[in-house]
Design an enzyme around this catalytic site. Structure first.
Site, PDB file in Angstrom:
ATOM      1  N   CYS A 114       0.814  -1.216   0.000  1.00 43.94           N
ATOM      2  CA  CYS A 114       0.000   0.000   0.000  1.00 43.94           C
ATOM      3  C   CYS A 114       0.847   1.265   0.000  1.00 43.94           C
ATOM      4  O   CYS A 114       0.379   2.323  -0.364  1.00 43.94           O
ATOM      5  CB  CYS A 114      -0.902   0.049   1.225  1.00 43.94           C
ATOM      6  SG  CYS A 114      -2.116  -1.256   1.242  1.00 43.94           S
ATOM      7  N   CYS A 142      -3.808   9.456   5.363  1.00 41.82           N
ATOM      8  CA  CYS A 142      -2.796   9.256   6.409  1.00 41.82           C
ATOM      9  C   CYS A 142      -3.439   9.363   7.795  1.00 41.82           C
ATOM     10  O   CYS A 142      -3.089   8.617   8.706  1.00 41.82           O
ATOM     11  CB  CYS A 142      -1.678  10.285   6.291  1.00 41.82           C
ATOM     12  SG  CYS A 142      -0.712  10.124   4.782  1.00 41.82           S
TER      13      CYS A 142
END
Lengths: 284, 390
Positions: free
Chosen positions: A35, A106
């Site tokens: 990822c 994030c």
């Protein structure tokens, strides 16, 4: 060049609480090398009070991933597990001043690692890797489930596919699932509007007879009878055969000269709109 | 802090001589090249001189084979759509898997509109798969478009051979040559190349000007439809000051590309950087073909760390570089070039490209070699994967 706040850069340059707690009471992990970002969160928790006494992280990722992880450890220290569990990705972004829209995933990663850590504590400290709860994976490139997308849409009031990608990464690689993301957006955002009629999930034609009756009754009660009542009339459901709905007009409507117009022009029109354009309304 | 600019594949500064050459064409010599008075003639002559300079740069036989455009993206789009419109019965196109988006995205559009596109792969070192290419060529191949040099790795493809094979099958051949201009001598007239794209800002002309070479005799359909400019091949009033700048920059780039010493010096510094980093940093590896590469580019992957984080730390030393990491672009996956080369994910996310100029100094290179090992070490300390390799 991303527009990072001073606080993001500060936490990136001088990350707080880096490392792994030995014999941690909780270990939550999210992400993978594939990822492009991953976070491992370990916690020391007071068993009596459930207060998080220490938190450490290890992160593989960009500046904002490191900063989000670092600030998260600061935010949760001293909080009880229950308090920490309420922290959303938006809280993490707010704590950093802000994050570029493209980098919101994030902060989502921080929230997910925390969720996994809480679960880990409940399971006696066994490390937990955050997993999408639902079976249905929408984005196969980044392994993002429908539930994760719905949650991101609801929490952050997202309206476009691009925003969903920024927050969850779904659709960010091959892009094949963008159509599906749009459908999820349409569905979630339609539900957000307080709906009078339930948005029909199943097609009317596929419902059982009991389900059909319930749905018809709901429309009659909410959308049709109040109108008829104003003229001193009402309507009663008599029978349902396939797509044909049989009703009886009551009160003032029963003898009204405009009964046929009411039946077809109003009752049938509303039922077609709310249930299925194929329904037919007949006098019982 | 003095800037150490090692991102010349992204863009370059406008050369002083280029800027000087452009200046008169803003305020004083502002004539429209199409008009009928001496002021206009001045613009026209300046533009034709620039056309000659660009033709010389790539070794075109005739200046009128150069069409001025706004950028290489426009040149690439023009070449592709010209090929398919000029040969409407041919529905097949060949390209490579590592092209610039200015090629890949128009081709994706054509694919959605009924065209068959073959993407020729590359090996681990980024080398073009020639046998796959030979098999892909068909009678109804309208166009083969393959880049000359790769922007991320600097790998140079054997374009002369690829073009020759395309021609032998009756297909048009186009190359995006943006990354090789000024980095090696070019001589298109002695190749089978039909069309070639270049971009000014990659060789010290300003941003916003480029060119498309179209060999005489090549069927052509214009992309920007409008006036008669560029012999009706590109509508729109010519951007005279920028075209003049492009011409001057072409002259400088040709001098550089023809000077073996300049290229060798650049390659030596590049190799110094490569050796320095690979020897000092464990779990690092070179991306691209070391034997066929433009002299200014090196791309190295640092395992278990993420590219954007590396760049952010380099910024603190004034060092400018690029990464194929997902996080530095709008997209979320590592560069398609790294993936086409089969670079493992733990390396793909941590790739960094350094691209030098002829002005790069040894002191600058040594500074990178000095600071980067510590940056990688620190990032690995906070990465949960660094223990994986042990």
């Amino acid at each position: 060049m991303w527009d990072y706040t001073d606080k993001v850069m500060d936490h990136f340059r001088h990350p707080r609480n880096v490392g792994v707690i030995e014999n941690a009471d909780a270990t939550g992990q999210v992400g993978s090398l594939v990822c492009g970002d991953a976070l491992k969160l370990t916690l020391k928790i007071n068993k009596e009070t459930e207060v998080i006494e220490d938190a450490k992280f290890e992160t593989f990722g960009c500046a904002s991933a490191i900063a989000s992880s670092s600030v998260l450890t600061e935010m949760i220290k001293g909080k009880t597990l229950a308090q920490a569990a309420k922290i959303t990705n938006q809280d993490i972004a707010d704590e950093l001043g802000s994050l570029p829209a493209e980098k919101m995933h994030c902060s989502v990663m921080g929230m997910e690692a925390l969720e996994a850590a809480v679960q880990s504590y409940r399971q006696g400290g066994k490390p937990v890797v955050f997993e999408q709860e639902s079976e249905k994976i929408v984005c196969h490139c980044f392994n993002v489930s429908e539930e994760a997308i719905i949650k991101a849409i609801r929490t952050n009031h997202l309206t476009t596919v691009e925003e969903v990608t920024f927050y969850t990464k779904a659709g960010g690689a091959c892009g094949k699932c963008k159509g599906e993301i749009q459908k999820i957006l349409d569905k979630v955002n339609a539900c957000e509007v307080p709906a009078t009629a339930s948005s029909p999930e199943k097609k009317f034609a596929d419902l059982t007879i009991v389900e059909k009756i319930k749905r018809i009754e709901k429309v009659l009660e909410e959308d049709i009878r109040p109108q008829l009542n104003m003229d001193g009339g009402s309507v009663e459901l008599v029978d349902v055969e396939g797509m044909t709905i049989k009703v009886r007009l009551k009160g003032m409507c029963s003898g009204c000269l405009a009964a046929d117009a009411t039946l077809k022009g109003f009752i049938e029109r509303v039922l077609k709109e709310k249930l299925d354009p194929a329904v037919i309304v007949e006098k019982a | 802090m003095k800037l150490i600019y090692l991102d010349n594949n992204a863009t370059t500064p406008v050369a002083g001589a280029v800027f000087e050459a452009m200046k008169p064409y803003f305020v004083e010599k502002y004539g429209n090249a199409s008009s009928m008075y001496p002021l206009a003639a001045e613009s026209h002559h300046a533009m034709e001189a620039a056309r000659k300079q660009v033709a010389d740069l790539i070794g075109a036989a005739y200046p009128d084979e150069i069409i001025f455009t706004s950028c290489a993206t426009e040149s690439d789009n023009t070449a592709i759509f010209s090929a398919v419109r000029s040969f409407p019965t041919k529905k097949h196109i060949i390209t490579s898997a590592v092209e610039h988006p200015a090629i890949l995205h128009p081709l994706r559009y054509l694919k959605e509109h009924g065209y068959q596109i073959d993407y020729i792969g590359v090996d681990k070192q980024g080398r073009f798969n020639m046998s796959q290419y030979k098999e892909a060529l068909r009678k109804d191949t309208a166009l083969v478009s393959v880049m000359w040099g790769n922007n991320e790795t600097g790998t140079v493809f054997p374009i002369a051979e690829i073009a020759r094979l395309a021609k032998a099958h009756g297909a048009l051949f186009h190359t995006d040559a943006v990354q090789v201009i000024g980095k090696m001598p070019l001589d298109v007239k002695n190749t089978a190349i039909d069309m070639l794209s270049l971009s000014g800002h990659k060789f010290n002309a300003p941003k916003g000007v480029g060119a498309l070479y179209v060999r005489r005799g090549t069927r052509f359909t214009e992309f920007m439809m409008g006036g008669h400019q560029e012999k009706a091949r590109r509508g729109g009033t010519e951007n005279i000051p920028y075209i003049v700048g492009l011409g001057k920059a072409a002259e400088l780039a040709k001098a550089r590309a023809d000077n073996k010493d300049t290229l060798a010096k650049m390659a030596a510094l590049r190799d110094r950087l490569q050796e320095g980093l690979l020897s000092k940093i464990p779990d690092s590896k070179l991306n691209g073909d070391p034997d066929h590469r433009v002299p200014n580019t090196v791309n190295i992957s640092f395992g278990y760390v993420e590219g954007e984080a590396i760049l952010m730390h380099l910024n603190e030393y004034g060092i400018c570089a690029s990464s194929g990491s997902a996080c530095t672009s709008g997209s979320l996956e590592p560069s398609h070039v790294m993936r086409a080369m089969g670079v493992d994910f733990q390396f793909a996310h941590g790739s960094v490209r350094f691209s030098l100029s002829e002005d790069t100094t040894q002191a600058e290179i040594d500074k990178v070699i000095e600071v980067l090992p510590g940056i990688i070490e620190n990032l690995r300390k906070i990465s949960p994967f660094s223990r994986l390799k042990k």
